[in-house]
Design an enzyme around this catalytic site. Structure first.
Site, PDB file in Angstrom:
ATOM      1  N   ASP A 187      -4.920   9.230  -3.823  1.00 24.12           N
ATOM      2  CA  ASP A 187      -5.823   8.125  -4.166  1.00 24.12           C
ATOM      3  C   ASP A 187      -5.352   6.885  -3.400  1.00 24.12           C
ATOM      4  O   ASP A 187      -4.622   6.047  -3.913  1.00 24.12           O
ATOM      5  CB  ASP A 187      -5.782   7.902  -5.684  1.00 24.12           C
ATOM      6  CG  ASP A 187      -6.594   6.697  -6.116  1.00 24.12           C
ATOM      7  OD1 ASP A 187      -7.564   6.361  -5.415  1.00 24.12           O
ATOM      8  OD2 ASP A 187      -6.238   6.090  -7.138  1.00 24.12           O
TER       9      ASP A 187
ATOM     10  N   GLU B 128      -1.381   7.124  -3.439  1.00 26.90           N
ATOM     11  CA  GLU B 128      -0.986   7.528  -4.791  1.00 26.90           C
ATOM     12  C   GLU B 128      -0.911   9.052  -4.836  1.00 26.90           C
ATOM     13  O   GLU B 128      -1.890   9.741  -4.518  1.00 26.90           O
ATOM     14  CB  GLU B 128      -1.969   7.004  -5.842  1.00 26.90           C
ATOM     15  CG  GLU B 128      -1.889   5.487  -6.009  1.00 26.90           C
ATOM     16  CD  GLU B 128      -2.729   4.942  -7.162  1.00 26.90           C
ATOM     17  OE1 GLU B 128      -3.618   5.666  -7.658  1.00 26.90           O
ATOM     18  OE2 GLU B 128      -2.490   3.774  -7.549  1.00 26.90           O
TER      19      GLU B 128
ATOM     20  N   GLU C  51       5.655   1.047  -5.947  1.00 23.00           N
ATOM     21  CA  GLU C  51       6.792   1.240  -6.860  1.00 23.00           C
ATOM     22  C   GLU C  51       8.087   1.405  -6.075  1.00 23.00           C
ATOM     23  O   GLU C  51       9.105   0.800  -6.406  1.00 23.00           O
ATOM     24  CB  GLU C  51       6.581   2.483  -7.719  1.00 23.00           C
ATOM     25  CG  GLU C  51       5.354   2.444  -8.599  1.00 23.00           C
ATOM     26  CD  GLU C  51       5.069   3.807  -9.200  1.00 23.00           C
ATOM     27  OE1 GLU C  51       5.908   4.308  -9.964  1.00 23.00           O
ATOM     28  OE2 GLU C  51       4.016   4.389  -8.898  1.00 23.00           O
TER      29      GLU C  51
ATOM     30  N   HIS D 192       4.894   5.561 -14.023  1.00 20.04           N
ATOM     31  CA  HIS D 192       4.088   4.771 -13.082  1.00 20.04           C
ATOM     32  C   HIS D 192       3.613   3.483 -13.757  1.00 20.04           C
ATOM     33  O   HIS D 192       3.726   2.392 -13.186  1.00 20.04           O
ATOM     34  CB  HIS D 192       2.899   5.600 -12.607  1.00 20.04           C
ATOM     35  CG  HIS D 192       1.911   4.842 -11.771  1.00 20.04           C
ATOM     36  ND1 HIS D 192       2.202   4.356 -10.510  1.00 20.04           N
ATOM     37  CD2 HIS D 192       0.622   4.485 -12.021  1.00 20.04           C
ATOM     38  CE1 HIS D 192       1.135   3.744 -10.014  1.00 20.04           C
ATOM     39  NE2 HIS D 192       0.165   3.797 -10.919  1.00 20.04           N
TER      40      HIS D 192
ATOM     41  N   GLN E  46      -7.006  -4.854  -4.752  1.00 19.73           N
ATOM     42  CA  GLN E  46      -7.027  -4.387  -6.140  1.00 19.73           C
ATOM     43  C   GLN E  46      -6.642  -5.496  -7.125  1.00 19.73           C
ATOM     44  O   GLN E  46      -7.319  -5.709  -8.129  1.00 19.73           O
ATOM     45  CB  GLN E  46      -6.073  -3.201  -6.286  1.00 19.73           C
ATOM     46  CG  GLN E  46      -6.024  -2.600  -7.690  1.00 19.73           C
ATOM     47  CD  GLN E  46      -5.064  -1.421  -7.774  1.00 19.73           C
ATOM     48  OE1 GLN E  46      -4.549  -0.944  -6.765  1.00 19.73           O
ATOM     49  NE2 GLN E  46      -4.824  -0.948  -8.979  1.00 19.73           N
TER      50      GLN E  46
ATOM     51  N   ARG F 107      -3.724  -2.545  -2.386  1.00 14.07           N
ATOM     52  CA  ARG F 107      -3.141  -3.272  -3.525  1.00 14.07           C
ATOM     53  C   ARG F 107      -3.539  -4.734  -3.572  1.00 14.07           C
ATOM     54  O   ARG F 107      -3.733  -5.302  -4.655  1.00 14.07           O
ATOM     55  CB  ARG F 107      -1.616  -3.157  -3.480  1.00 14.07           C
ATOM     56  CG  ARG F 107      -1.082  -1.750  -3.553  1.00 14.07           C
ATOM     57  CD  ARG F 107      -1.502  -1.034  -4.804  1.00 14.07           C
ATOM     58  NE  ARG F 107      -0.883   0.293  -4.889  1.00 14.07           N
ATOM     59  CZ  ARG F 107      -1.273   1.227  -5.755  1.00 14.07           C
ATOM     60  NH1 ARG F 107      -2.276   0.976  -6.597  1.00 14.07           N
ATOM     61  NH2 ARG F 107      -0.681   2.394  -5.783  1.00 14.07           N
TER      62      ARG F 107
ATOM     63  N   LYS G 297     -10.314   1.086  -4.113  1.00 15.13           N
ATOM     64  CA  LYS G 297     -10.170   2.533  -4.272  1.00 15.13           C
ATOM     65  C   LYS G 297     -11.344   3.313  -3.689  1.00 15.13           C
ATOM     66  O   LYS G 297     -11.347   4.530  -3.780  1.00 15.13           O
ATOM     67  CB  LYS G 297     -10.089   2.859  -5.771  1.00 15.13           C
ATOM     68  CG  LYS G 297      -8.971   2.163  -6.519  1.00 15.13           C
ATOM     69  CD  LYS G 297      -7.665   2.916  -6.401  1.00 15.13           C
ATOM     70  CE  LYS G 297      -6.664   2.403  -7.434  1.00 15.13           C
ATOM     71  NZ  LYS G 297      -5.445   3.224  -7.418  1.00 15.13           N
TER      72      LYS G 297
ATOM     73  N   GLU H 138      -1.201  12.309  -6.590  1.00 12.75           N
ATOM     74  CA  GLU H 138      -1.896  12.770  -7.796  1.00 12.75           C
ATOM     75  C   GLU H 138      -2.228  14.246  -7.654  1.00 12.75           C
ATOM     76  O   GLU H 138      -2.197  14.810  -6.553  1.00 12.75           O
ATOM     77  CB  GLU H 138      -3.206  11.981  -8.014  1.00 12.75           C
ATOM     78  CG  GLU H 138      -3.004  10.469  -8.068  1.00 12.75           C
ATOM     79  CD  GLU H 138      -4.208   9.716  -8.635  1.00 12.75           C
ATOM     80  OE1 GLU H 138      -5.065  10.342  -9.298  1.00 12.75           O
ATOM     81  OE2 GLU H 138      -4.276   8.496  -8.398  1.00 12.75           O
TER      82      GLU H 138
ATOM     83  N   THR I   6     -10.389   9.020  -0.475  1.00 15.11           N
ATOM     84  CA  THR I   6      -9.569   9.814  -1.397  1.00 15.11           C
ATOM     85  C   THR I   6      -9.425  11.181  -0.743  1.00 15.11           C
ATOM     86  O   THR I   6     -10.440  11.795  -0.391  1.00 15.11           O
ATOM     87  CB  THR I   6     -10.238   9.957  -2.776  1.00 15.11           C
ATOM     88  OG1 THR I   6     -10.557   8.664  -3.285  1.00 15.11           O
ATOM     89  CG2 THR I   6      -9.337  10.685  -3.763  1.00 15.11           C
TER      90      THR I   6
ATOM     91  N   ASP J  24     -10.782   8.850 -12.030  1.00 15.97           N
ATOM     92  CA  ASP J  24      -9.350   8.771 -11.757  1.00 15.97           C
ATOM     93  C   ASP J  24      -8.620   8.231 -12.983  1.00 15.97           C
ATOM     94  O   ASP J  24      -8.929   7.149 -13.466  1.00 15.97           O
ATOM     95  CB  ASP J  24      -9.088   7.883 -10.538  1.00 15.97           C
ATOM     96  CG  ASP J  24      -7.653   8.013 -10.042  1.00 15.97           C
ATOM     97  OD1 ASP J  24      -7.094   9.123 -10.120  1.00 15.97           O
ATOM     98  OD2 ASP J  24      -7.092   7.005  -9.598  1.00 15.97           O
TER      99      ASP J  24
HETATM  100 MN    MN Z   1      -5.059   6.619  -8.860  1.00 17.30          MN
END
Ligand code: MN
Length: 441
Positions: A247, A213, A387, A148, A254, A251, A267, A215, A271, A141
């Site tokens: 993804d 996320e 975000e 971002h 993380q 948080r 993570k 992607e 996915t 990834d």
């Molecule tokens: Mn990602």
């Protein structure tokens, strides 16, 4: 061959299958994306198929008839399996031969006898289920959207949001292939360690800051035997196509675990990819020059190439939608959280491939890259909830009056993608949908 336009990109081409010609259809004759499918709930073997209109063209069934010859037939036979790795391994010449043969068979001027044969190989999209289209050996990834990176960086390092390496390296971590799932994936909210604000010791519990996320997934077609470098100029020849990829990210887990070696449990629980892989040849009309602002560092020589400069970027429209359990129950439907384009990405997919192999790493056909969260420069273009809500400080409103700072149990997140412009046919990616279930712990 993934760059030049040819007759399969002709916006005026029409199929004898009416649904493929409908305005707004994701799967016109110019697209022809690949998936692995079977009739829902059946004991059929999964096998490769191509989307056309509201149907799946069963490539195993087609290969058993007399409508394909030579290289195209070799390609269709390689798709008659429960994963497409064997087809990927045949390389761009075969990928193109099959695309062009299918285009001819589905076009409105195909022979009546061929149309009758192909009709026998169609299965309605609403009657099928999917699995992962490839055996994914390794999943990497990336982190290649500067918007971002800026949005995240400002939350944790307001004075110095971008790490010095970001503008020189397509940053990535090696992820887990074992928890990849196809659209429809459901997973339990992860348990893990997190450090509450101001606390000196971590706590163990269910993630309270669950995020998605937005992607794109990048499937490697042919690998590089023995870890030989893939030069940037050749990288496109090693990419089979693109899909949507979510993804999912915990948080709070993380930010406690990430230093110094990168994401781990944050993570590795889920996915979600879309079932359809759109080929690079189908995306050729939507290539754009790859650019780097003149006042930014320019790439080192191995990440620089005239072809990448001329057409390394892709203009792919992307959206994130959220459907809460309440919205599902009251029928109010999903709310759109953001929309952007992949054109803003700081590094190209070809640069990701070249950089991944420059040190000697072997890629195999079927390996998957995540592009990294795709955020654009404007408001409403952020590809992750952290975000959009400034880490939960500014919750966003859903259409039915609910609010979200992060994801709640029962939330489904839908990713959508398509390409569209005057003079070219719309090329859609379909949808990637995944749902959060309550924690098991
Ligand atoms: Mn990602």
């Amino acid at each position: 061959m993934t760059v030049e336009l040819n007759h399969t990109h002709d916006a005026g081409a029409r199929s004898w299958l009416d649904a493929a010609n409908a305005a707004g259809c994701d799967f016109p004759i110019q697209n022809l994306p690949y998936a692995v499918f079977r009739r829902t709930g059946s004991n059929e073997l999964f096998r490769g198929g191509v989307a056309i209109g509201d149907q799946v063209l069963d490539l195993a069934a087609l290969a058993a008839r007399q409508e394909l010859q030579g290289t195209a037939l070799d390609g269709a036979r390689a798709c008659a399996h429960e994963v497409l790795n064997g087809f990927f391994a045949l390389g761009p010449t075969v990928w193109q031969a099959l695309r062009h043969a299918l285009f001819a068979l589905l076009k409105d001027d195909a022979a009546e006898r061929s149309i009758a044969e192909v009709r026998e190989c169609l299965v309605p999209l609403v009657e099928v289920e999917f699995r992962l289209p490839a055996r994914v050996g390794d999943y990497t990834d990336f982190y290649t959207s500067i918007d971002h990176a800026l949005n995240i960086g400002r939350l944790v390092r307001p004075d110095d949001p971008i790490t010095p390496n970001f503008q020189w390296i397509p940053i990535a971590y090696h992820g887990r292939a074992s928890t990849l799932g196809v659209s429809g994936q459901r997973f339990h909210r992860p348990m893990g360690q997190m450090l509450p604000p101001g606390a000196k010791a971590p706590v163990y519990g269910p993630c309270a800051r669950l995020d998605y996320e937005l992607e794109l997934g990048i499937y490697i077609g042919q690998g590089n035997a023995g870890g030989e470098q893939i030069p940037l100029a050749d990288a496109d020849q090693h990419i089979f196509g693109l899909c949507l990829l979510n993804d999912w990210s915990a948080r709070d887990i993380q930010f406690w675990e990430m230093a110094p070696l990168g994401p781990f449990l944050a993570k590795n629980f889920a996915t979600t990819v879309s079932p359809w892989i759109v080929t690079l040849e189908a995306l050729a009309p939507y290539r754009l020059p790859w650019t780097r602002p003149a006042d930014h560092p320019q790439p080192l020589a191995y990440l620089e190439d005239p072809g990448n400069r001329a057409h390394g970027a892709f203009d792919i429209q992307l959206e994130v939608w959220l459907e809460s359990a309440k919205a599902r129950a009251d029928g109010s439907g999903p709310s759109r959280l953001s929309s952007t384009s992949f054109r803003h990405q700081y590094w190209s997919i070809a640069q990701m491939v070249a950089h991944h192999t420059v040190g000697g790493c072997t890629l195999h056909g079927g390996d998957l890259f995540g592009s990294g969260t795709i955020s654009g420069p404007g408001p409403g273009e952020a590809g992750a909830m952290i975000e959009l809500t400034r880490a939960g400080q500014s919750p966003i409103a859903l259409g039915n009056g609910e609010q979200r700072g992060f994801l709640e149990d029962g939330d489904a997140v839908l990713l959508r993608g398509w390409c569209e412009k005057p003079g070219a046919a719309r090329v859609g990616f379909g949808e990637s949908r995944g749902m959060v279930l309550p924690a098991l712990g």
